[in-house]
Write a protein that holds these residues in place. Sequence first.
Motif, PDB file in Angstrom:
ATOM      1  N   LEU A 141       0.793  -1.220   0.000  1.00  0.00           N
ATOM      2  CA  LEU A 141       0.000   0.000   0.000  1.00  0.00           C
ATOM      3  C   LEU A 141       0.829   1.276   0.000  1.00  0.00           C
ATOM      4  CD1 LEU A 141      -2.891  -1.206   2.299  1.00  0.00           C
ATOM      5  CD2 LEU A 141      -2.732  -1.223  -0.190  1.00  0.00           C
ATOM      6  N   ALA A 142       2.007   1.271   0.576  1.00  0.00           N
ATOM      7  CA  ALA A 142       2.863   2.460   0.514  1.00  0.00           C
ATOM      8  C   ALA A 142       3.302   2.707  -0.924  1.00  0.00           C
ATOM      9  CB  ALA A 142       4.075   2.303   1.431  1.00  0.00           C
ATOM     10  N   ALA A 143       3.661   1.642  -1.642  1.00  0.00           N
ATOM     11  CA  ALA A 143       4.047   1.783  -3.051  1.00  0.00           C
ATOM     12  C   ALA A 143       2.837   2.177  -3.900  1.00  0.00           C
ATOM     13  CB  ALA A 143       4.654   0.484  -3.570  1.00  0.00           C
ATOM     14  N   ALA A 144       1.673   1.633  -3.563  1.00  0.00           N
ATOM     15  CA  ALA A 144       0.448   2.009  -4.280  1.00  0.00           C
ATOM     16  C   ALA A 144       0.157   3.491  -4.061  1.00  0.00           C
ATOM     17  CB  ALA A 144      -0.732   1.156  -3.806  1.00  0.00           C
ATOM     18  N   GLU A 145       0.331   3.956  -2.832  1.00  0.00           N
ATOM     19  CA  GLU A 145       0.107   5.372  -2.534  1.00  0.00           C
ATOM     20  C   GLU A 145       1.016   6.262  -3.378  1.00  0.00           C
ATOM     21  OE1 GLU A 145       0.440   8.575   1.145  1.00  0.00           O
ATOM     22  OE2 GLU A 145       0.674   6.435   1.578  1.00  0.00           O
ATOM     23  N   GLN A 146       2.272   5.868  -3.506  1.00  0.00           N
ATOM     24  CA  GLN A 146       3.205   6.650  -4.330  1.00  0.00           C
ATOM     25  C   GLN A 146       2.747   6.684  -5.785  1.00  0.00           C
ATOM     26  OE1 GLN A 146       6.993   4.790  -3.667  1.00  0.00           O
ATOM     27  NE2 GLN A 146       7.356   5.882  -1.748  1.00  0.00           N
ATOM     28  N   ALA A 147       2.330   5.553  -6.316  1.00  0.00           N
ATOM     29  CA  ALA A 147       1.892   5.500  -7.720  1.00  0.00           C
ATOM     30  C   ALA A 147       0.641   6.344  -7.924  1.00  0.00           C
ATOM     31  CB  ALA A 147       1.640   4.054  -8.142  1.00  0.00           C
ATOM     32  N   PHE A 148      -0.332   6.228  -7.030  1.00  0.00           N
ATOM     33  CA  PHE A 148      -1.560   6.997  -7.201  1.00  0.00           C
ATOM     34  C   PHE A 148      -1.330   8.486  -6.973  1.00  0.00           C
ATOM     35  CE2 PHE A 148      -3.530   2.758  -6.265  1.00  0.00           C
ATOM     36  CZ  PHE A 148      -3.972   2.548  -7.558  1.00  0.00           C
ATOM     37  N   THR A 149      -0.346   8.837  -6.150  1.00  0.00           N
ATOM     38  CA  THR A 149       0.020  10.247  -6.002  1.00  0.00           C
ATOM     39  C   THR A 149       0.554  10.776  -7.336  1.00  0.00           C
ATOM     40  OG1 THR A 149       0.490   9.998  -3.644  1.00  0.00           O
ATOM     41  CG2 THR A 149       1.520  11.869  -4.769  1.00  0.00           C
TER      42      THR A 149
END
Length: 187
Positions: A141-149
């Motif tokens: 989820l941290a990597a997903a957050e970066q991508a969606f940002t």
Amino acid sequence: NFGCEYRINYTVLGDGVNLASRLEAANKHFGTVVLVSEPTRTNSRSAIAFRYIGTITVPGKAEVLAVYEPLYRTSAVPVACPSSPSSPNLPLEDVRALTYILEPATAEEILNAWRIIPKAVLDELTAIYEEGLRKFVAGELAAAEQAFTRACEVAPGDGPSKVLLRLSREGQDRREGWDGVIRFEHK
């Protein structure tokens, strides 16, 4: 056909109608205009490009459902309605989401109804979104957050990116039993 000879009511019933209603409600959550299920995407026979939004559950249904957002026509069919010769044809490479245009439609009506995104930006957004979605489903989820940002920086008005950014942030505290399914509790 329901009723008697004095009063007749025609209506549409069934699981398909219920599903369509739930997908319409899911549009509100994702900030999209149109969402379709896998059978609809499959039946388009590659005439339409879609973006995979994710796997969801909807109120009243236990099964998970893959949903897609129609992006643009992939065929060479002119965008402007043939019955409106005064409407200019819009170039396919610069127009997003021209799937559900009801004829007759003018170019102005099309532009007012759908967001216009240059295809290069749409391609970049789609690639970043797909990367984020892979991370989201995997529970990273941290990597997903970066991508969606990043996706929100590329296309600030993209509803699905905003929703998954929020869910990625919220989910980082609740990882036990994570399955990557987006659940909607309310219509």
